[in-house]
Design an enzyme around this catalytic site. Sequence first.
Site, mmCIF file in Angstrom:
data_model
loop_
_atom_site.group_PDB
_atom_site.id
_atom_site.type_symbol
_atom_site.label_atom_id
_atom_site.label_comp_id
_atom_site.label_asym_id
_atom_site.label_seq_id
_atom_site.Cartn_x
_atom_site.Cartn_y
_atom_site.Cartn_z
ATOM 1 N N GLU A 1 -29.419 -94.712 -3.347
ATOM 2 C CA GLU A 1 -30.181 -95.338 -2.256
ATOM 3 C C GLU A 1 -31.544 -95.849 -2.731
ATOM 4 O OE1 GLU A 1 -28.435 -95.981 0.062
ATOM 5 O OE2 GLU A 1 -27.103 -94.341 0.646
ATOM 6 N N HIS B 1 -34.757 -89.378 2.755
ATOM 7 C CA HIS B 1 -33.519 -89.680 3.467
ATOM 8 C C HIS B 1 -32.731 -88.389 3.602
ATOM 9 C CE1 HIS B 1 -29.667 -91.230 4.608
ATOM 10 N NE2 HIS B 1 -29.115 -90.934 3.444
ATOM 11 N N HIS C 1 -29.488 -86.092 6.214
ATOM 12 C CA HIS C 1 -28.354 -86.139 7.152
ATOM 13 C C HIS C 1 -28.477 -85.005 8.173
ATOM 14 C CE1 HIS C 1 -25.772 -87.848 3.531
ATOM 15 N NE2 HIS C 1 -26.711 -88.704 3.926
ATOM 16 N N GLU D 1 -43.956 -82.868 22.191
ATOM 17 C CA GLU D 1 -44.602 -83.230 20.924
ATOM 18 C C GLU D 1 -44.154 -84.601 20.394
ATOM 19 O OE1 GLU D 1 -41.534 -80.602 18.159
ATOM 20 O OE2 GLU D 1 -43.580 -80.873 17.506
ATOM 21 N N HIS E 1 -24.987 -92.072 9.972
ATOM 22 C CA HIS E 1 -25.150 -91.716 8.560
ATOM 23 C C HIS E 1 -26.325 -90.734 8.385
ATOM 24 C CE1 HIS E 1 -25.448 -92.865 4.062
ATOM 25 N NE2 HIS E 1 -26.208 -91.816 4.308
#
Length: 271
Positions: free
Chosen positions: A116, A139, A141, A169, A210
Amino acid sequence: MKDILKAPFLIEMADTAANMYRLGWDERNGGNISCLLDETEVGEYLDLGCVIREIPLGFDGAELAGRIFIVTGTGKYFKNVKADPETNLGIIRISKDGSKAELLWGYKDGGKFTSELPAHLMSHKARLSVDVDHKVVVHSHPTYTLAMNRVHVLEERAFTRSLWQTCSECIIVFPDGIGVLPWMVCGTNEIGEATAKQMLNHRLVIWGIHGIYGTGNSLDEAFGLIETVEKAAQLYMLTAHMPIINTIKDEELKALAETFGVNYRKDYLDV
Ligand code: 13P
Ligand code: ZN
């Protein structure tokens, strides 16, 4: 030269990967992290004239030429980073012509940076153009955020509103909202370009079904953004199937944002 394994930026990177694994956000090799490093600081630990090998980038990184990043390796498991940083992480410098990564340290088993990297570097470029102090792209998941992707419309205003309404919040932590991309093939320049476009207005971007990208001036900021979204998504998923009788109304969200002095997306509220 100081011992690189004791460098604060390396220890923080390994600790963050360990935390993300512990939270169940990064199964197997899921997720990747990149941090922009200060050349002078790296120079205390590494000979910057010594390039171990060059790795083609596969896209144009010219605008980041000379910049140094620490980046997780492709296919590497977050659970293993702390025990063996030199195999699971790499320190790269973008070559003068922007076509290659010069490996300064790491990827000891012959590995390379995350698949990525296009999305990471394009996001770094976009965030630096709006925030000179920007440093980190994460990044991941996260489970409940992905669960919410399955049942909620994938559109940034609607998604942001649902999160903001879930706990107090949220509008304070991410007043800029959350960008949302539809499902796309990952690991490509196309998803990198689409992510970077969203990054001009948001520090957070969802990749539909994703994962999520979080950015910031520090690992704490990027991690904290994702953590806050994930908490709100968890609350959303724990209650989505029940009659909702209480929510934070738009006037109340406005009052929260004004009280805490955050520059929120006014077009995301109906007030
Ligand atoms: P890498 O192992 O190449 O970092 O890929 C993991 C991932 O999350 C893909 O989106
Ligand atoms: Zn991923």
